[in-house]
Design a protein around this motif. Structure first.
Motif, short mmCIF file in Angstrom:
data_model
loop_
_atom_site.label_atom_id
_atom_site.label_comp_id
_atom_site.label_asym_id
_atom_site.label_seq_id
_atom_site.Cartn_x
_atom_site.Cartn_y
_atom_site.Cartn_z
N ILE A 128 41.49 24.64 35.81
CA ILE A 128 40.12 24.93 36.24
C ILE A 128 39.97 26.45 36.27
N GLY A 129 39.09 26.99 35.45
CA GLY A 129 38.91 28.43 35.40
C GLY A 129 38.37 28.98 36.71
N ALA A 130 38.90 30.13 37.13
CA ALA A 130 38.48 30.72 38.39
C ALA A 130 38.57 32.24 38.31
N LEU A 131 37.72 32.90 39.10
CA LEU A 131 37.70 34.36 39.18
C LEU A 131 37.39 34.73 40.63
N ILE A 132 38.39 35.26 41.33
CA ILE A 132 38.26 35.59 42.75
C ILE A 132 38.57 37.07 42.94
N SER A 133 37.62 37.82 43.47
CA SER A 133 37.80 39.25 43.69
C SER A 133 37.77 39.54 45.18
N ILE A 134 38.77 40.29 45.65
CA ILE A 134 38.93 40.57 47.08
C ILE A 134 38.61 42.03 47.33
N GLU A 135 37.60 42.30 48.12
CA GLU A 135 37.21 43.67 48.46
C GLU A 135 38.26 44.32 49.35
N ARG A 136 38.50 45.62 49.08
CA ARG A 136 39.41 46.39 49.93
C ARG A 136 38.66 47.59 50.49
N GLU A 137 39.07 48.81 50.17
CA GLU A 137 38.40 49.99 50.72
C GLU A 137 37.06 50.26 50.05
N THR A 138 37.01 50.12 48.73
CA THR A 138 35.77 50.36 47.99
C THR A 138 34.84 49.18 48.16
N GLY A 139 33.64 49.42 48.66
CA GLY A 139 32.69 48.34 48.90
C GLY A 139 32.24 47.66 47.63
N MET A 140 31.93 46.38 47.72
CA MET A 140 31.48 45.59 46.57
C MET A 140 30.12 44.95 46.83
N SER A 141 29.36 45.52 47.74
CA SER A 141 28.08 44.93 48.11
C SER A 141 27.12 44.83 46.93
N ASP A 142 27.16 45.82 46.03
CA ASP A 142 26.27 45.78 44.86
C ASP A 142 26.55 44.56 43.99
N ILE A 164 34.64 24.09 40.46
CA ILE A 164 34.63 22.82 39.73
C ILE A 164 33.64 22.94 38.57
N PRO A 165 34.04 22.60 37.34
CA PRO A 165 33.15 22.74 36.17
C PRO A 165 31.84 21.98 36.32
N ASN A 166 30.80 22.56 35.71
CA ASN A 166 29.46 21.97 35.66
C ASN A 166 28.78 21.87 37.02
N THR A 167 29.22 22.70 37.95
CA THR A 167 28.51 22.80 39.23
C THR A 167 27.72 24.10 39.24
N PRO A 168 26.69 24.22 40.08
CA PRO A 168 25.79 25.39 40.01
C PRO A 168 26.48 26.74 40.20
N LEU A 169 27.57 26.79 40.95
CA LEU A 169 28.17 28.07 41.29
C LEU A 169 29.49 28.36 40.57
N HIS A 170 29.88 27.52 39.63
CA HIS A 170 31.21 27.69 39.03
C HIS A 170 31.28 28.85 38.06
N ASP A 171 30.15 29.25 37.50
CA ASP A 171 30.15 30.30 36.48
C ASP A 171 29.94 31.66 37.15
N GLY A 172 30.93 32.49 37.12
CA GLY A 172 30.86 33.80 37.77
C GLY A 172 32.03 33.98 38.71
N ALA A 173 31.96 35.04 39.50
CA ALA A 173 33.07 35.39 40.39
C ALA A 173 32.73 35.08 41.84
N VAL A 174 33.75 34.73 42.60
CA VAL A 174 33.65 34.64 44.05
C VAL A 174 34.16 35.96 44.62
N VAL A 175 33.40 36.56 45.50
CA VAL A 175 33.79 37.82 46.12
C VAL A 175 34.11 37.57 47.60
N ILE A 176 35.30 37.99 47.99
CA ILE A 176 35.74 37.85 49.38
C ILE A 176 35.63 39.21 50.04
N GLN A 177 34.91 39.26 51.14
CA GLN A 177 34.66 40.51 51.86
C GLN A 177 35.00 40.31 53.33
#
Length: 275
Positions: A128-142, A164-177
């Motif tokens: 299952i393809g996934a892309l998870i980005s975790i914010e550290r010191e540099t802000g990612m609010s933009d 999960i494929p074919n769900t509304p939010l699966h395409d793109g990255a999840v950002v953890i802040q």
């Protein structure tokens, strides 16, 4: 009480006053860090510099223009920085302007790492393809603003369901802040590096792209192979095992007081670098 005692108390009060002012300034910078307000703040500094230079060299027309900008600047700042000011007041009202205790923060970091590892392992086995980005010191609010706002407590089940494929939010990255799933379906900048392997797709280019402009740690699960990759500081490391991923996230994301061997394990990976 002697005159010398009054001088000492006045001196101490001045020191406390200065420290409090610096603390307030620090908190304000922390609030707007990673938002568009940072760029606007830089613009204000440019205006002040132009005003000083125009006064020094006797450029009367330019000086008058800058004076008008500064005269009406207070109202403009309220309008432009309205989202940040509202967020700051909300944090003050909730008592969140001050940081949480170190122990609570470390516990949240440990839970976050465990959730990411469990979700990554599940998705890698099922490709299952996934892309998870975790914010550290540099802000990612933009980048968070480009996705769907969640502000949810992190869990492995939530991360899995988001990709999960074919769900509304699966395409793109999840950002953890701040140990919270801030948003899903976020757009990250694609890397233009010519050294990326041709076999890598958009997810890997996006992960490498965000690592080139921020200090975030980004995890990629390949939809084609199920391999796990991580990017940091413009570098892409591929084919990481679950244990290696655990060592990496533990060393980089959990506060040092809980990790005695972090320095020796940091980024000592067995993965392939940049394809």
């Amino acid at each position: 009480m002697s005159f010398a005692d009054f001088d000492f108390l006045e001196y101490l009060a001045n020191i406390v006053d200065i420290l409090l002012v610096w603390f307030v300034i620090y908190k304000l910078i922390a609030i707007i860090r990673g938002t568009k307000a940072v760029q606007l703040l830089k613009g204000i500094f440019v205006i002040l510099i132009v005003k000083f230079v125009s006064d020094y060299f006797g450029l009367n027309t330019l000086s008058w223009m800058m004076e008008q900008v500064l005269t009406w600047g207070f109202l403009a700042i309220i309008i432009i920085f309205q989202p940040e000011l509202r967020r700051a007041l909300e944090q003050l009202g909730r008592g969140r302007l001050f940081s949480r205790s170190g122990l609570q923060e470390e516990e949240d970091e440990e839970k976050m790492v465990e959730a990411i590892i469990k979700a990554t392992d599940y998705m890698a086995k099922r490709r299952i393809g996934a892309l998870i980005s975790i914010e550290r010191e540099t802000g990612m609010s933009d980048y968070i603003e480009t996705g769907i706002q969640l502000q949810s407590r992190i869990s492995s089940e939530l991360l899995i369901n988001l990709f999960i494929p074919n769900t509304p939010l699966h395409d793109g990255a999840v950002v953890i802040q701040k140990n919270i799933v801030a948003a899903a379906a976020c757009y990250l900048p694609l890397s233009e590096s010519p050294f990326i392997s041709k076999e890598l797709g958009t997810r890997h280019r996006a992960a490498l792209g965000i690592s080139e402009v921020t200090d975030s740690i980004t995890i990629v699960v390949s939809e084609e192979t199920g391999n796990v990759s991580v990017t940091r500081n413009g570098e892409l490391y591929r084919d990481l095992s679950g244990e290696t991923l655990r060592e990496l996230l533990t060393a980089e994301l959990i506060s040092p007081s809980r990790i005695k061997q972090a320095a020796s394990t940091r980024w000592n990976w067995r993965g392939k670098k940049n394809g």
